[in-house]
Structure formats: C-alpha cells, structure tokens
Design a protein around this motif. Structure first.
Motif, mmCIF file in Angstrom:
data_model
loop_
_atom_site.group_PDB
_atom_site.id
_atom_site.type_symbol
_atom_site.label_atom_id
_atom_site.label_comp_id
_atom_site.label_asym_id
_atom_site.label_seq_id
_atom_site.Cartn_x
_atom_site.Cartn_y
_atom_site.Cartn_z
ATOM 1 N N LYS A 74 43.585 -35.747 -17.095
ATOM 2 C CA LYS A 74 43.800 -34.217 -17.730
ATOM 3 C C LYS A 74 42.606 -34.255 -18.899
ATOM 4 O O LYS A 74 42.410 -35.393 -19.518
ATOM 5 C CB LYS A 74 44.987 -34.448 -18.610
ATOM 6 N N HIS A 115 41.391 -33.078 -21.836
ATOM 7 C CA HIS A 115 41.672 -32.077 -22.896
ATOM 8 C C HIS A 115 40.867 -31.296 -23.598
ATOM 9 O O HIS A 115 41.197 -30.385 -24.475
ATOM 10 C CB HIS A 115 42.275 -33.390 -24.148
ATOM 11 N N THR A 116 39.462 -31.667 -23.387
ATOM 12 C CA THR A 116 38.428 -30.605 -23.976
ATOM 13 C C THR A 116 38.440 -29.365 -23.260
ATOM 14 O O THR A 116 38.312 -28.203 -23.852
ATOM 15 C CB THR A 116 37.070 -31.339 -23.649
ATOM 16 N N ARG A 117 38.579 -29.326 -21.927
ATOM 17 C CA ARG A 117 38.591 -28.147 -21.026
ATOM 18 C C ARG A 117 39.753 -27.464 -20.787
ATOM 19 O O ARG A 117 40.052 -26.606 -19.954
ATOM 20 C CB ARG A 117 37.614 -28.240 -19.879
ATOM 21 N N ASN A 118 40.982 -28.263 -21.096
ATOM 22 C CA ASN A 118 42.328 -28.077 -21.003
ATOM 23 C C ASN A 118 42.693 -27.701 -19.277
ATOM 24 O O ASN A 118 43.072 -26.742 -18.942
ATOM 25 C CB ASN A 118 42.841 -26.877 -21.835
ATOM 26 N N GLU A 158 44.163 -30.040 -15.649
ATOM 27 C CA GLU A 158 44.209 -31.480 -15.060
ATOM 28 C C GLU A 158 43.640 -31.121 -13.715
ATOM 29 O O GLU A 158 43.493 -30.031 -12.856
ATOM 30 C CB GLU A 158 45.946 -31.440 -14.700
ATOM 31 N N ARG A 196 33.593 -35.226 -23.825
ATOM 32 C CA ARG A 196 34.917 -34.713 -23.490
ATOM 33 C C ARG A 196 36.201 -35.710 -23.618
ATOM 34 O O ARG A 196 35.719 -36.927 -23.560
ATOM 35 C CB ARG A 196 34.985 -34.250 -22.251
#
Length: 126
Positions: free
Chosen positions: A61, A63-66, A68, A114
């Motif tokens: 995942k 998390h920076t670009r949201n 998976e 990221r």
C-alpha cells in the motif's frame, strides 16, 4: 517497524553490486548503504516467509499516493513489468526487500519520498 532488514547473501551481494554500479539515485544509494550496514544475512531456507525477497508475491500500500498494488519480485533476467513481474533490483523492490509484513517504509524514490506499507507476502512459483 523492523530496525534491520533480513536478506539472503545472494540478494545482499546483488544490492551491493547495484550500488557499486551507481544504478540508483543519490538518496536511494545513501539509504541502501545504511540498510545494508544493519542487514542480517541468512540462508534462503532460514528466511522467514513474511519477508520480501525474490520469487515472492508482495502486496503493498502506497500511503503517499493512496493505492494498493501487487508485485511479483523475480530475478532480473525474468522481469516482465507488463506481466507484473518486477526485478528484485527495481526501485519498488529495493525499497521493500528485506522488510516484512506490517512494516512501514519511508523511501526516497526518484519522484519523491513515499510511505509504503507491506500488506502481504506470499511464495511465488514461476
């Protein structure tokens, strides 16, 4: 988060070689060199099943670009990104190799820092 990564000697040597050949950005090189200094080297059979390494299917995942994504990390010669098979020496593999499920990694990718979380690691038979 693990304070050290776990690598097989073969992967450790391949990463060292990548650094020697200057195949990564300066921030990645600095981070990888730091990781390798603290790395624990083990035999392939001693590597825990939940650790990112070659021939594993890994769900990450970002998390920076949201988002998976599932990656299959393979030997460089077997890499076929169009078929979701990425070299163990690709940017995303270098960022996560040696870490285990549940780890969160801040990584200096070439397009910026990221945060990556390892959600799942499974054996992969090519």
């Amino acid at each position: 988060m693990s304070n050290h990564i776990i690598l097989t000697t073969g992967i450790y040597d391949a990463i060292k070689d990548t650094l020697r050949r200057k195949k990564v950005s300066q921030p990645e090189e600095k981070r990888l060199a730091e990781e390798l200094r603290k790395a624990k080297q083990v035999l392939r059979r001693e590597l825990p099943d939940d650790v990112v390494t070659v021939d594993r299917k890994v769900t990450l995942k970002d998390h920076t670009r949201n988002f998976e994504h599932e990656y299959i990390f393979v030997a460089t010669a077997k890499a076929k990104p169009a078929k979701n098979k990425y070299s163990i020496l690709s940017d995303i593999a270098l960022a996560t190799v040696g870490y285990k499920v549940g780890d969160m990694i801040q990584w200096p990718f070439q397009d910026g820092e990221r945060t990556i979380e390892i959600l799942k690691v499974e054996a992969w038979e090519g």
